[in-house]
Design a protein around this motif. Structure first.
Motif, PDB file in Angstrom:
ATOM      1  N   ASP A   8       0.845  -1.200   0.000  1.00 35.76           N
ATOM      2  CA  ASP A   8       0.000   0.000   0.000  1.00 35.76           C
ATOM      3  C   ASP A   8       0.874   1.243   0.000  1.00 35.76           C
ATOM      4  O   ASP A   8       1.999   1.229   0.513  1.00 35.76           O
ATOM      5  CB  ASP A   8      -0.932   0.027   1.210  1.00 35.76           C
ATOM      6  CG  ASP A   8      -2.019   1.090   1.064  1.00 35.76           C
ATOM      7  OD1 ASP A   8      -2.332   1.467  -0.085  1.00 35.76           O
ATOM      8  OD2 ASP A   8      -2.557   1.544   2.091  1.00 35.76           O
ATOM      9  N   ILE A   9       0.335   2.321  -0.590  1.00 33.34           N
ATOM     10  CA  ILE A   9       0.988   3.627  -0.619  1.00 33.34           C
ATOM     11  C   ILE A   9      -0.073   4.655  -0.281  1.00 33.34           C
ATOM     12  O   ILE A   9      -1.131   4.691  -0.909  1.00 33.34           O
ATOM     13  CB  ILE A   9       1.587   3.930  -2.013  1.00 33.34           C
ATOM     14  CG1 ILE A   9       2.520   2.806  -2.453  1.00 33.34           C
ATOM     15  CG2 ILE A   9       2.327   5.264  -2.004  1.00 33.34           C
ATOM     16  CD1 ILE A   9       2.962   2.925  -3.907  1.00 33.34           C
ATOM     17  N   SER A  10       0.184   5.493   0.702  1.00 37.14           N
ATOM     18  CA  SER A  10      -0.819   6.473   1.104  1.00 37.14           C
ATOM     19  C   SER A  10      -0.143   7.761   1.539  1.00 37.14           C
ATOM     20  O   SER A  10       1.037   7.791   1.889  1.00 37.14           O
ATOM     21  CB  SER A  10      -1.680   5.924   2.246  1.00 37.14           C
ATOM     22  OG  SER A  10      -0.885   5.648   3.387  1.00 37.14           O
ATOM     23  N   ARG A  11      -0.939   8.846   1.511  1.00 31.70           N
ATOM     24  CA  ARG A  11      -0.452  10.125   2.007  1.00 31.70           C
ATOM     25  C   ARG A  11      -0.350  10.078   3.526  1.00 31.70           C
ATOM     26  O   ARG A  11      -1.218   9.521   4.198  1.00 31.70           O
ATOM     27  CB  ARG A  11      -1.399  11.258   1.611  1.00 31.70           C
ATOM     28  CG  ARG A  11      -1.200  11.753   0.194  1.00 31.70           C
ATOM     29  CD  ARG A  11      -0.002  12.651   0.095  1.00 31.70           C
ATOM     30  NE  ARG A  11       0.286  12.997  -1.289  1.00 31.70           N
ATOM     31  CZ  ARG A  11       1.312  13.735  -1.652  1.00 31.70           C
ATOM     32  NH1 ARG A  11       2.161  14.175  -0.748  1.00 31.70           N
ATOM     33  NH2 ARG A  11       1.529  14.016  -2.921  1.00 31.70           N
ATOM     34  N   SER A  12       0.707  10.654   4.067  1.00 30.79           N
ATOM     35  CA  SER A  12       0.861  10.713   5.514  1.00 30.79           C
ATOM     36  C   SER A  12      -0.237  11.588   6.109  1.00 30.79           C
ATOM     37  O   SER A  12      -0.562  12.647   5.580  1.00 30.79           O
ATOM     38  CB  SER A  12       2.240  11.284   5.878  1.00 30.79           C
ATOM     39  OG  SER A  12       2.335  11.488   7.265  1.00 30.79           O
ATOM     40  N   ASP A  47     -10.123  -1.554  -8.213  1.00 32.32           N
ATOM     41  CA  ASP A  47      -9.530  -2.085  -9.442  1.00 32.32           C
ATOM     42  C   ASP A  47      -8.396  -1.188  -9.943  1.00 32.32           C
ATOM     43  O   ASP A  47      -7.338  -1.671 -10.349  1.00 32.32           O
ATOM     44  CB  ASP A  47     -10.600  -2.216 -10.540  1.00 32.32           C
ATOM     45  CG  ASP A  47     -11.659  -3.242 -10.187  1.00 32.32           C
ATOM     46  OD1 ASP A  47     -11.363  -4.138  -9.372  1.00 32.32           O
ATOM     47  OD2 ASP A  47     -12.783  -3.139 -10.710  1.00 32.32           O
ATOM     48  N   ILE A  48      -8.624   0.135  -9.919  1.00 31.82           N
ATOM     49  CA  ILE A  48      -7.611   1.074 -10.402  1.00 31.82           C
ATOM     50  C   ILE A  48      -6.385   1.072  -9.495  1.00 31.82           C
ATOM     51  O   ILE A  48      -5.245   1.170  -9.955  1.00 31.82           O
ATOM     52  CB  ILE A  48      -8.200   2.488 -10.511  1.00 31.82           C
ATOM     53  CG1 ILE A  48      -9.338   2.522 -11.532  1.00 31.82           C
ATOM     54  CG2 ILE A  48      -7.126   3.496 -10.896  1.00 31.82           C
ATOM     55  CD1 ILE A  48      -8.918   2.177 -12.939  1.00 31.82           C
ATOM     56  N   GLU A  49      -6.606   0.972  -8.177  1.00 30.73           N
ATOM     57  CA  GLU A  49      -5.481   0.911  -7.235  1.00 30.73           C
ATOM     58  C   GLU A  49      -4.533  -0.222  -7.594  1.00 30.73           C
ATOM     59  O   GLU A  49      -3.307  -0.053  -7.561  1.00 30.73           O
ATOM     60  CB  GLU A  49      -6.000   0.709  -5.806  1.00 30.73           C
ATOM     61  CG  GLU A  49      -6.629   1.939  -5.184  1.00 30.73           C
ATOM     62  CD  GLU A  49      -7.158   1.658  -3.795  1.00 30.73           C
ATOM     63  OE1 GLU A  49      -7.491   2.612  -3.077  1.00 30.73           O
ATOM     64  OE2 GLU A  49      -7.250   0.461  -3.429  1.00 30.73           O
ATOM     65  N   GLN A  50      -5.113  -1.373  -7.954  1.00 32.74           N
ATOM     66  CA  GLN A  50      -4.285  -2.526  -8.278  1.00 32.74           C
ATOM     67  C   GLN A  50      -3.713  -2.447  -9.702  1.00 32.74           C
ATOM     68  O   GLN A  50      -2.550  -2.761  -9.928  1.00 32.74           O
ATOM     69  CB  GLN A  50      -5.115  -3.815  -8.117  1.00 32.74           C
ATOM     70  CG  GLN A  50      -5.587  -4.082  -6.698  1.00 32.74           C
ATOM     71  CD  GLN A  50      -4.434  -4.279  -5.726  1.00 32.74           C
ATOM     72  OE1 GLN A  50      -3.425  -4.892  -6.057  1.00 32.74           O
ATOM     73  NE2 GLN A  50      -4.584  -3.754  -4.520  1.00 32.74           N
ATOM     74  N   LEU A  80      -3.202   6.329  -2.745  1.00 32.33           N
ATOM     75  CA  LEU A  80      -3.050   7.672  -3.309  1.00 32.33           C
ATOM     76  C   LEU A  80      -4.279   8.044  -4.130  1.00 32.33           C
ATOM     77  O   LEU A  80      -4.558   9.216  -4.353  1.00 32.33           O
ATOM     78  CB  LEU A  80      -1.803   7.744  -4.195  1.00 32.33           C
ATOM     79  CG  LEU A  80      -0.466   7.485  -3.500  1.00 32.33           C
ATOM     80  CD1 LEU A  80       0.671   7.630  -4.494  1.00 32.33           C
ATOM     81  CD2 LEU A  80      -0.272   8.428  -2.334  1.00 32.33           C
ATOM     82  N   LEU A  81      -5.012   7.042  -4.577  1.00 35.55           N
ATOM     83  CA  LEU A  81      -6.262   7.273  -5.301  1.00 35.55           C
ATOM     84  C   LEU A  81      -7.372   7.557  -4.305  1.00 35.55           C
ATOM     85  O   LEU A  81      -7.610   6.781  -3.376  1.00 35.55           O
ATOM     86  CB  LEU A  81      -6.611   6.041  -6.142  1.00 35.55           C
ATOM     87  CG  LEU A  81      -7.943   6.077  -6.890  1.00 35.55           C
ATOM     88  CD1 LEU A  81      -7.938   7.168  -7.953  1.00 35.55           C
ATOM     89  CD2 LEU A  81      -8.235   4.726  -7.527  1.00 35.55           C
TER      90      LEU A  81
END
Length: 329
Positions: free
Chosen positions: A51-55, A229-232, A239-240
């Motif tokens: 996973d990637i996310s904003r802090s 689906d787009i995240e993957q 980030l989406l």
């Protein structure tokens, strides 16, 4: 020349802030270095970005979550990187170290850095020096070294020294001290207020997604929420913010709203079109086509659109883009 009470208070504040910040940087940085040095004895293995996310506390940083397996058991941990240093995507493999005594403890830093320790030391010392300078400590030392206080107290020298008029009372000194602080506070609160008003007037993410879905429906196309689906598919993780898509046999449109415009730029730059013949570069979009397909990608602020169609449905796809407010040449 004696300092006023206000000047003395400001001097103490500058000294306390500068020395405290410098000592904090020195202590925290040194402890971090020795902790990383100790972790070099941990076991080196591979992990996968999941996973990637904003802090949550710093919008200019990413939280990268990774997963690793030890003795058949899965573990997760995360680390933080700056915007400009984020090159990670979902599914990327990285090297980590985990604690052989506690498999759940791990770190993405596999080797300590002496250069980073030196930067911390210089930064800490810099804050201390700046605090002392701002507080007038060095000036006091200079006056003692050159006996400036003795000269000012010398009666013979005072006869030929022009004395500037003092401020008219303490009230003037207090006002001159408080005025810059009041201006700074006004600017900060003003910025926060206008930013809040701007966000209040802007439509929400769900409203914008709803507008896209309604536009597609009024033109005869059924859309669906495609966030997971787009995240993957594009390996962008959290980030989406939200996405909605149209996907038929002849036309596909992915309407993606990212967390920030910077995230949108990363997705836009990372999207590779499936064809490369006759590529045309426009202002905020790129199109590509051959005898079988027509594709485009577009970025508008925090919005990224990926669209494709068969060659025969190119005009219909361009019409739909026009409905969304994007005229494609």
């Amino acid at each position: 020349m004696k300092k006023t009470l206000t000047e003395k208070i400001l001097s103490i504040i500058f000294i306390v802030i500068g020395v405290s910040a410098g000592l904090y940087i020195l202590i925290a940085g040194t402890m971090t270095y020795f902790e990383e040095k100790e972790q070099e004895s941990w076991i080196l293995t591979s992990a996968v970005i999941c996973d990637i996310s904003r802090s949550e506390d710093r919008n200019d940083r990413y939280d990268i979550t990774y997963e690793y397996t030890v003795d058949g058991e899965d573990y997760q941990n995360s680390f933080r990187v700056e915007d400009s240093r984020n090159t990670h995507l979902l599914g990327d493999e990285i090297k980590i170290r985990y604690n052989p005594s506690d498999f759940s403890q791990s770190t993405s830093i596999t080797k300590s850095s002496v250069s980073e320790l030196l930067v911390v030391i210089f930064a800490g010392l810099g804050f201390i020096v700046m605090g002392l300078i701002a507080g007038g400590v060095f000036s006091k030392f200079r006056r003692k070294i050159f006996h400036l206080d003795e000269l000012e107290n010398d009666n013979d020298v005072q006869e030929y020294t022009y004395k500037y008029p003092r401020d008219n009372g303490k009230k003037s000194n207090v006002l001159r001290t408080l005025l810059p602080i009041a201006l700074i506070v006004a600017v900060v609160f003003g910025s926060v207020y206008f930013s809040a008003q701007k966000q209040k007037n802007e439509p929400s993410v769900s409203d914008r997604i709803g507008e896209f879905s309604a536009s597609m429906f009024s033109n005869g196309y059924e859309s669906y929420f495609s966030t997971s689906d787009i995240e993957q598919e594009f390996r962008i993780g959290s980030l989406l913010d939200m996405s909605c898509s149209v996907d038929t046999e002849d036309i596909r449109i992915d309407y993606c709203i990212m967390k920030t415009g910077f995230d949108a730029s990363k997705l836009y730059d990372g999207m590779s079109l499936p064809v490369s013949d006759n590529t045309y570069n426009g202002r905020k979009y790129v199109t590509a086509e051959n005898d079988e397909m027509f594709c485009l990608k577009l970025q508008d602020g925090d919005v990224v659109i990926y669209a494709a169609s068969t060659a025969g449905q190119k005009d219909e796809l361009l019409r739909l883009m026009s409905v969304l407010g994007y005229e494609i040449e």
